[in-house]
Every structure is written in structure tokens, then in C-alpha cells.
Design a protein around this motif. Sequence first.
Motif, PDB file in Angstrom:
ATOM      1  N   ILE A  25       0.844  -1.207   0.000  1.00  0.00           N
ATOM      2  CA  ILE A  25       0.000   0.000   0.000  1.00  0.00           C
ATOM      3  C   ILE A  25       0.874   1.251   0.000  1.00  0.00           C
ATOM      4  O   ILE A  25       0.612   2.212  -0.734  1.00  0.00           O
ATOM      5  CB  ILE A  25      -0.964  -0.002   1.212  1.00  0.00           C
ATOM      6  CG1 ILE A  25      -2.001  -1.107   1.041  1.00  0.00           C
ATOM      7  CG2 ILE A  25      -1.651   1.357   1.360  1.00  0.00           C
ATOM      8  CD1 ILE A  25      -3.001  -1.211   2.168  1.00  0.00           C
ATOM      9  N   ARG A  26       1.946   1.212   0.800  1.00  0.00           N
ATOM     10  CA  ARG A  26       2.853   2.370   0.826  1.00  0.00           C
ATOM     11  C   ARG A  26       3.501   2.584  -0.542  1.00  0.00           C
ATOM     12  O   ARG A  26       3.630   3.715  -1.020  1.00  0.00           O
ATOM     13  CB  ARG A  26       3.922   2.177   1.904  1.00  0.00           C
ATOM     14  CG  ARG A  26       4.713   3.459   2.183  1.00  0.00           C
ATOM     15  CD  ARG A  26       5.709   3.275   3.287  1.00  0.00           C
ATOM     16  NE  ARG A  26       6.769   2.379   2.896  1.00  0.00           N
ATOM     17  CZ  ARG A  26       7.214   1.361   3.637  1.00  0.00           C
ATOM     18  NH1 ARG A  26       6.688   1.121   4.813  1.00  0.00           N
ATOM     19  NH2 ARG A  26       8.186   0.583   3.217  1.00  0.00           N
ATOM     20  N   GLU A  27       3.860   1.474  -1.184  1.00  0.00           N
ATOM     21  CA  GLU A  27       4.481   1.581  -2.506  1.00  0.00           C
ATOM     22  C   GLU A  27       3.468   2.064  -3.547  1.00  0.00           C
ATOM     23  O   GLU A  27       3.819   2.782  -4.483  1.00  0.00           O
ATOM     24  CB  GLU A  27       5.075   0.228  -2.914  1.00  0.00           C
ATOM     25  CG  GLU A  27       6.117   0.367  -4.007  1.00  0.00           C
ATOM     26  CD  GLU A  27       6.885  -0.927  -4.233  1.00  0.00           C
ATOM     27  OE1 GLU A  27       7.034  -1.304  -5.394  1.00  0.00           O
ATOM     28  OE2 GLU A  27       7.323  -1.541  -3.231  1.00  0.00           O
ATOM     29  N   MET A  28       2.198   1.656  -3.376  1.00  0.00           N
ATOM     30  CA  MET A  28       1.154   2.161  -4.267  1.00  0.00           C
ATOM     31  C   MET A  28       1.109   3.684  -4.200  1.00  0.00           C
ATOM     32  O   MET A  28       1.011   4.360  -5.227  1.00  0.00           O
ATOM     33  CB  MET A  28      -0.219   1.589  -3.864  1.00  0.00           C
ATOM     34  CG  MET A  28      -0.427   0.142  -4.236  1.00  0.00           C
ATOM     35  SD  MET A  28      -1.988  -0.502  -3.590  1.00  0.00           S
ATOM     36  CE  MET A  28      -3.119   0.209  -4.757  1.00  0.00           C
ATOM     37  N   GLY A  93       4.172   3.259   8.167  1.00  0.00           N
ATOM     38  CA  GLY A  93       4.496   4.544   7.556  1.00  0.00           C
ATOM     39  C   GLY A  93       3.425   5.106   6.645  1.00  0.00           C
ATOM     40  O   GLY A  93       3.719   5.945   5.789  1.00  0.00           O
ATOM     41  N   ILE A  94       2.178   4.639   6.824  1.00  0.00           N
ATOM     42  CA  ILE A  94       1.074   5.106   5.980  1.00  0.00           C
ATOM     43  C   ILE A  94       0.133   5.954   6.831  1.00  0.00           C
ATOM     44  O   ILE A  94      -0.497   5.452   7.763  1.00  0.00           O
ATOM     45  CB  ILE A  94       0.300   3.913   5.371  1.00  0.00           C
ATOM     46  CG1 ILE A  94       1.255   3.016   4.567  1.00  0.00           C
ATOM     47  CG2 ILE A  94      -0.857   4.388   4.503  1.00  0.00           C
ATOM     48  CD1 ILE A  94       0.777   1.588   4.423  1.00  0.00           C
ATOM     49  N   THR A  95       0.072   7.239   6.537  1.00  0.00           N
ATOM     50  CA  THR A  95      -0.766   8.140   7.330  1.00  0.00           C
ATOM     51  C   THR A  95      -2.230   7.904   6.974  1.00  0.00           C
ATOM     52  O   THR A  95      -2.638   8.058   5.827  1.00  0.00           O
ATOM     53  CB  THR A  95      -0.401   9.610   7.051  1.00  0.00           C
ATOM     54  OG1 THR A  95       1.004   9.772   7.231  1.00  0.00           O
ATOM     55  CG2 THR A  95      -1.122  10.538   8.013  1.00  0.00           C
ATOM     56  N   SER A  96      -3.016   7.490   7.967  1.00  0.00           N
ATOM     57  CA  SER A  96      -4.398   7.095   7.692  1.00  0.00           C
ATOM     58  C   SER A  96      -5.352   7.717   8.703  1.00  0.00           C
ATOM     59  O   SER A  96      -4.929   8.247   9.733  1.00  0.00           O
ATOM     60  CB  SER A  96      -4.518   5.563   7.716  1.00  0.00           C
ATOM     61  OG  SER A  96      -4.073   5.059   8.961  1.00  0.00           O
ATOM     62  N   ILE A  97      -6.626   7.635   8.389  1.00  0.00           N
ATOM     63  CA  ILE A  97      -7.647   8.164   9.278  1.00  0.00           C
ATOM     64  C   ILE A  97      -8.852   7.232   9.271  1.00  0.00           C
ATOM     65  O   ILE A  97      -9.332   6.834   8.211  1.00  0.00           O
ATOM     66  CB  ILE A  97      -8.073   9.602   8.868  1.00  0.00           C
ATOM     67  CG1 ILE A  97      -9.102  10.166   9.844  1.00  0.00           C
ATOM     68  CG2 ILE A  97      -8.606   9.654   7.432  1.00  0.00           C
ATOM     69  CD1 ILE A  97      -9.350  11.658   9.693  1.00  0.00           C
ATOM     70  N   GLY A  98      -9.292   6.835  10.471  1.00  0.00           N
ATOM     71  CA  GLY A  98     -10.472   5.996  10.585  1.00  0.00           C
ATOM     72  C   GLY A  98     -11.728   6.851  10.516  1.00  0.00           C
ATOM     73  O   GLY A  98     -11.809   7.903  11.151  1.00  0.00           O
ATOM     74  N   ILE A  99     -12.681   6.414   9.715  1.00  0.00           N
ATOM     75  CA  ILE A  99     -13.908   7.185   9.548  1.00  0.00           C
ATOM     76  C   ILE A  99     -15.073   6.222   9.345  1.00  0.00           C
ATOM     77  O   ILE A  99     -14.960   5.254   8.583  1.00  0.00           O
ATOM     78  CB  ILE A  99     -13.765   8.174   8.356  1.00  0.00           C
ATOM     79  CG1 ILE A  99     -15.044   8.971   8.142  1.00  0.00           C
ATOM     80  CG2 ILE A  99     -13.352   7.461   7.080  1.00  0.00           C
ATOM     81  CD1 ILE A  99     -14.876  10.126   7.155  1.00  0.00           C
ATOM     82  N   THR A 100     -16.146   6.433  10.080  1.00  0.00           N
ATOM     83  CA  THR A 100     -17.332   5.629   9.858  1.00  0.00           C
ATOM     84  C   THR A 100     -18.163   6.281   8.755  1.00  0.00           C
ATOM     85  O   THR A 100     -18.045   7.485   8.514  1.00  0.00           O
ATOM     86  CB  THR A 100     -18.148   5.487  11.160  1.00  0.00           C
ATOM     87  OG1 THR A 100     -19.285   4.666  10.904  1.00  0.00           O
ATOM     88  CG2 THR A 100     -18.615   6.816  11.676  1.00  0.00           C
ATOM     89  N   GLY A 101     -18.968   5.484   8.083  1.00  0.00           N
ATOM     90  CA  GLY A 101     -19.752   6.012   6.978  1.00  0.00           C
ATOM     91  C   GLY A 101     -20.726   7.100   7.375  1.00  0.00           C
ATOM     92  O   GLY A 101     -21.201   7.864   6.527  1.00  0.00           O
ATOM     93  N   SER A 102     -20.999   7.202   8.674  1.00  0.00           N
ATOM     94  CA  SER A 102     -21.906   8.255   9.134  1.00  0.00           C
ATOM     95  C   SER A 102     -21.164   9.535   9.515  1.00  0.00           C
ATOM     96  O   SER A 102     -21.786  10.565   9.770  1.00  0.00           O
ATOM     97  CB  SER A 102     -22.737   7.757  10.329  1.00  0.00           C
ATOM     98  OG  SER A 102     -21.898   7.314  11.371  1.00  0.00           O
ATOM     99  N   ASP A 103     -19.845   9.505   9.553  1.00  0.00           N
ATOM    100  CA  ASP A 103     -19.065  10.709   9.873  1.00  0.00           C
ATOM    101  C   ASP A 103     -19.082  11.676   8.696  1.00  0.00           C
ATOM    102  O   ASP A 103     -18.831  11.284   7.549  1.00  0.00           O
ATOM    103  CB  ASP A 103     -17.605  10.345  10.185  1.00  0.00           C
ATOM    104  CG  ASP A 103     -17.449   9.596  11.491  1.00  0.00           C
ATOM    105  OD1 ASP A 103     -18.360   9.677  12.333  1.00  0.00           O
ATOM    106  OD2 ASP A 103     -16.415   8.919  11.662  1.00  0.00           O
ATOM    107  N   GLY A 104     -19.355  12.917   8.972  1.00  0.00           N
ATOM    108  CA  GLY A 104     -19.300  13.945   7.934  1.00  0.00           C
ATOM    109  C   GLY A 104     -20.269  13.709   6.793  1.00  0.00           C
ATOM    110  O   GLY A 104     -20.058  14.210   5.692  1.00  0.00           O
ATOM    111  N   GLY A 105     -21.320  12.926   7.055  1.00  0.00           N
ATOM    112  CA  GLY A 105     -22.279  12.624   5.989  1.00  0.00           C
ATOM    113  C   GLY A 105     -21.646  11.848   4.847  1.00  0.00           C
ATOM    114  O   GLY A 105     -21.992  12.028   3.683  1.00  0.00           O
TER     115      GLY A 105
END
Length: 259
Positions: A25-28, A93-105
Motif C-alpha cells: 500500500i505504501r508503494e502504491m 508509515g502510511i498516514t491514515s484516518i479511521g472514519i465511519t460512513g456516518s461521519d461527515g455525511g
Amino acid sequence: MDGIVVIKCGGSMIDSLSKDFYEGIREMQNNGYKPIIVHGGGPAINQLLEDLSIESEFVNGLRKTTDDVMNVVEMVLSGTMTNKLVRQLQKHGITSIGITGSDGGLMYAKAKDIEKLGLVGEITHVNQDLLFNLISIGLVPVISPIAMSSDSEDYYNINADTAAAAVAVAVKAEKLLFVTDVPGVLKDSKIIEQATTIEIMSLIDDGTISGGMIPKVMAAIHSLEGGMNEVMIVSGQTHLLDGSKINGTTIQREMEAVK
């Protein structure tokens, strides 16, 4: 936005994703791809329901979701599973963020069949701008498939395959990857690098594709019916890339294969 790849990880795969997978994923990203991950959590949901003595049943392959079941689904999907993936991505080393489908619409949905299925939803809208904003600053969104109703009154459990396909179509993803425990669709121990939907159905009929691979390729075919031009079956235990090429089996709609 070019180069978006949506990666669907089933709940049964999350604990067995390899170091090579995360490095892939990092290489992608280094190759210009912009990953978005959508995950499930079936086995962990089953275990917690059992631990809490909450009854659960499946109707036509979908988990009937009562209020009590929904509470567990949210705990597992938006809690345990999202956090596991985010931690592993950060570790590699992959900067990510967890988000549920209801977050931020992010995802809106309506009830599929309230009497038969309870709080199981089908997606009516995906807020692609929110995802574009996140990936434009280098974040990998890790999405748990929970959506809300248009009036924000109800929350729905969304099948992860369906959610991944809806996200991929909404962001016009270049590819949708279904992560499995094998390197692709195999015939005589060799990877079939490319196949049409008709060829895949033929491989099911002759027994080449069997067991747990059948629902995976059917989910891929359903996402093609939902608007994707091509999808891939890839491994969660090996490197995703060979140079700039993604390893696995590409499945295409008939008209795309003819072009």
C-alpha cells in the motif's frame, strides 16, 4: 481525481494481513495511487454477539440487524476493526484516518427491508468530496460501513462489499480490489490474470472456482454491475505490486473486455 484505488478487506482477513501487504500500500502511494480502504468485521461481530448472548440470524446472506445487534456492529466495525487497520497502517508509515460512513455525511442509506432485515441499509449517496479532501492531503481513509438516514435519525449496517462498490463508483476509482487469502483466481495452481464475468461464471460451473472464493468473485461481479469497469481479486499476504502493476486477477465486464 486520478489513480484512486478502493481496497475492500473482509473482517476475516484483517488479522492476517501481512507486512508485505502494508508495504505494498505504501508503494502504491509512491507510484501515485490514492488508496481508500473499506472493511468488514463479520467474525468479530459474531464472537461479541455470542459473548453478550445476543441472538443473530442471516437472511439471504445479510445479517438481520436489531437495535441490540446494531450496537455490537458499531462497536466492532467503527471501534476494534477500524483501529486495528489504522494502527497497522501507521506502523508501516502510511498516514491514515479511521472514519465511519456516518461521519461527515460520508454515506447515506435507506432501509433495505425493515421487516425482514431490520437496520440493514442500502446506500443512497456517498459524499465523494469528503474523500477527495482526505486523500488530497495524503491520508488513507479507513471506512467502516455504517451509514445514516437522510434525516440523520437512523443508522444502518451496510454490507462491506456493497459499501466498497458504492464508494468506488462514487469516486470514479481506477480499481476496486477485493482482498483474499490467495493471490487471485487460480487454475491448475496458476493465477488467471484476466477474466470476463462470463468466464468467471464458467469457472464456477466447472468447479475451478469453489468454496470461499465463490462469494468473493460474486461480490466482484456485483460491483461491476454497480458501475465499475474492472475489479481485482488480490492477496492480503503478499506484495500488492510488481513494479507499478497490481498483482492479482482482473475481472472485467464483457463490453470492457471487448474494447
